[in-house]
Design an enzyme around this catalytic site. Structure first.
Site, PDB file in Angstrom:
ATOM      1  N   ALA A 256      85.294  34.763  -2.531  1.00 55.76           N
ATOM      2  CA  ALA A 256      84.659  33.935  -1.509  1.00 55.76           C
ATOM      3  C   ALA A 256      85.683  32.984  -0.891  1.00 55.76           C
ATOM      4  O   ALA A 256      86.879  33.048  -1.196  1.00 55.76           O
ATOM      5  CB  ALA A 256      83.495  33.152  -2.111  1.00 55.76           C
ATOM      6  N   ASN A 257      85.213  32.119  -0.015  1.00 49.02           N
ATOM      7  CA  ASN A 257      86.077  31.107   0.586  1.00 49.02           C
ATOM      8  C   ASN A 257      85.331  29.774   0.612  1.00 49.02           C
ATOM      9  O   ASN A 257      84.179  29.687   0.189  1.00 49.02           O
ATOM     10  CB  ASN A 257      86.528  31.532   1.990  1.00 49.02           C
ATOM     11  N   ARG A 258      85.985  28.737   1.141  1.00 46.26           N
ATOM     12  CA  ARG A 258      85.448  27.379   1.036  1.00 46.26           C
ATOM     13  C   ARG A 258      84.520  27.000   2.189  1.00 46.26           C
ATOM     14  O   ARG A 258      84.030  25.868   2.242  1.00 46.26           O
ATOM     15  CB  ARG A 258      86.611  26.375   0.986  1.00 46.26           C
TER      16      ARG A 258
END
Length: 438
Positions: free
Chosen positions: A237-239
């Site tokens: 995932a990412n932020r």
């Protein structure tokens, strides 16, 4: 300028309730030139017949096609153009109001000293109507003794100043010199026109962010961050929190556009901020998002790719991968959704806006990297924002530098996610109006 107004009122074709007011909008070469597109649109909505006279430097910021589409009138820059119609005299002579926004220190100096080296300064020199100036420049230029002396001369001659304001300027600078917002300049222009005996073609009051009915559009927005499953428990995932996409959808809904939002893994507290008029479709992975955006792209006037899309996925394991030993995850490229939408456009006259979240590196700043992405992706607009461990994600102040496919600056917005999203949506609405006029 009272004597000039009295003189104009007695001239044939002077002040009249029976026709639309003629407003000359001068645009000079400041980064705030993009805001003047909103001003032109507002004046036209009010009922004015608008003629835009940009300088050559202004055309480096916003092109002639945009001005002609928004005003519905031809745009000239040089005194030698349209000589058979004596454009360099008629443009200013026939105006009921002149508004120069932005006006740079350079053009202010020319006007104060009676110079007429381009069509704009020549038009101002022959105008006998009220003239409004909306300065825009860096603080040091505005506070310079020469600029202040020129401003004092112009005020003494009856020129009307709107601003400048104190606030964020180009880049990290902040202070007095920021151009007033186009809505405030428009309000001042409406007041002048009403004093001259003109009235709006609309009885109802103007909504600050409203878009006229014939300019309302269907917009598809992606937001949040995609997740790529590794096994039934884990994912890549990412932020991204999706806050920017939510605020963009809200700004579009407030403007009266029809909005669809593809929400990629956005937390409930952020989703609770969404305007109820927005139609939401939840997605998880990049492939799911690609399918949704592909379907919508066949139907909408504008696509805004604000989601943070994972560049890679991995081969999915049906069972949880156990601890022990070394494991290698093979990365498989995900579809480049933005590039696919721009290189294989589903509709004619469709506006596509992308985002470039960049950190920069030791050799290249984040804006340069964003401009390189704009050239590759071929989106109509790219909003470049700097991200990192403590920047860009969540409920934090943000800076968006907006460029077109050629890398030319179209906007530089700083502030809260809500304020930045509102400014970007104003630019998008203006661009949509231009596209529809083509």
């Amino acid at each position: 300028m009272v004597s000039a107004l009295s003189q104009r009122a007695s001239q044939p074709g002077g002040l009249s309730h029976a026709r639309r007011p003629r407003v000359l909008v001068g645009v000079t070469g400041g980064i705030a030139a993009y805001k003047s597109a909103i001003l032109v649109r507002r004046l036209a909505e009010w009922g004015a017949e608008v003629t835009v006279v940009p300088t050559h430097a202004a055309l480096d910021m916003v092109g002639k096609t945009t001005w002609e589409a928004l005003s519905g009138r031809p745009v000239y820059v040089d005194v030698a153009e349209g000589t058979h119609e004596v454009v360099h005299v008629r443009t200013g002579q026939q105006a009921d109001l002149v508004v120069v926004a932005p006006v740079t220190a350079n053009t202010m100096a020319k006007i104060a000293n009676g110079m007429a080296d381009n069509l704009l300064t020549a038009s101002v020199l022959v105008a006998t109507c009220p003239i409004m100036l909306a300065p825009a420049m860096h603080t040091e230029m505005w506070l310079n003794a020469a600029t202040q002396a020129n401003a004092a001369i112009l005020r003494e001659r009856g020129f009307i100043f709107v601003g400048p304001e104190s606030g964020r300027l180009t880049g990290p600078d902040s202070g007095p010199g920021r151009m007033s917002e186009p809505e405030d300049i428009a309000a001042a222009a409406f007041e002048q026109l009403e004093e001259l005996g003109f009235s709006s073609v609309h009885a109802e009051a103007f909504d600050k962010h409203a878009v006229p009915t014939h300019h309302k559009a269907s917009i598809a927005i992606s937001a949040g961050g995609t997740r790529e499953a590794i096994d039934p428990v884990r994912y890549i995932a990412n932020r991204s929190t999706g806050r920017m996409g939510i605020e963009l959808a809200n700004a579009a809904a407030r403007a009266g556009h029809s909005v669809r939002l593809a929400a990629a893994n956005i937390e409930r507290d952020v989703m609770d901020l969404l305007d109820p008029r927005v139609d939401v479709t939840p997605v998880v992975s990049a492939q799911q998002l690609a399918e949704v955006m592909d379907g919508w792209a066949h139907e909408v006037d504008c696509v805004i790719m604000a989601a943070a899309v994972a560049d890679y996925r991995v081969e999915f394991s049906d069972v949880k991968i156990k601890r022990g030993g070394n494991h290698t995850l093979e990365l498989i490229p995900n579809p480049d959704i933005l590039a696919d939408l721009t290189h294989h456009r589903r509709r004619d006259n469709q506006l596509i806006v992308g985002f470039a979240a960049e950190t920069g590196d030791d050799s290249t700043d984040f804006i340069t990297l964003g401009k390189e992405k704009a050239a590759r992706k071929k989106a109509d607009l790219i909003a470049i924002n700097q991200v990192g461990a403590v920047a860009g994600f969540g409920d934090v102040d943000t800076r968006l530098v907006v460029v077109d496919e050629q890398g030319s600056a179209r906007g530089d917005f700083t502030g809260s996610k809500k304020d930045v999203a509102q400014a970007l949506m104003e630019l998008v609405s203006t661009e949509l109006a231009v596209v529809r006029e083509r």
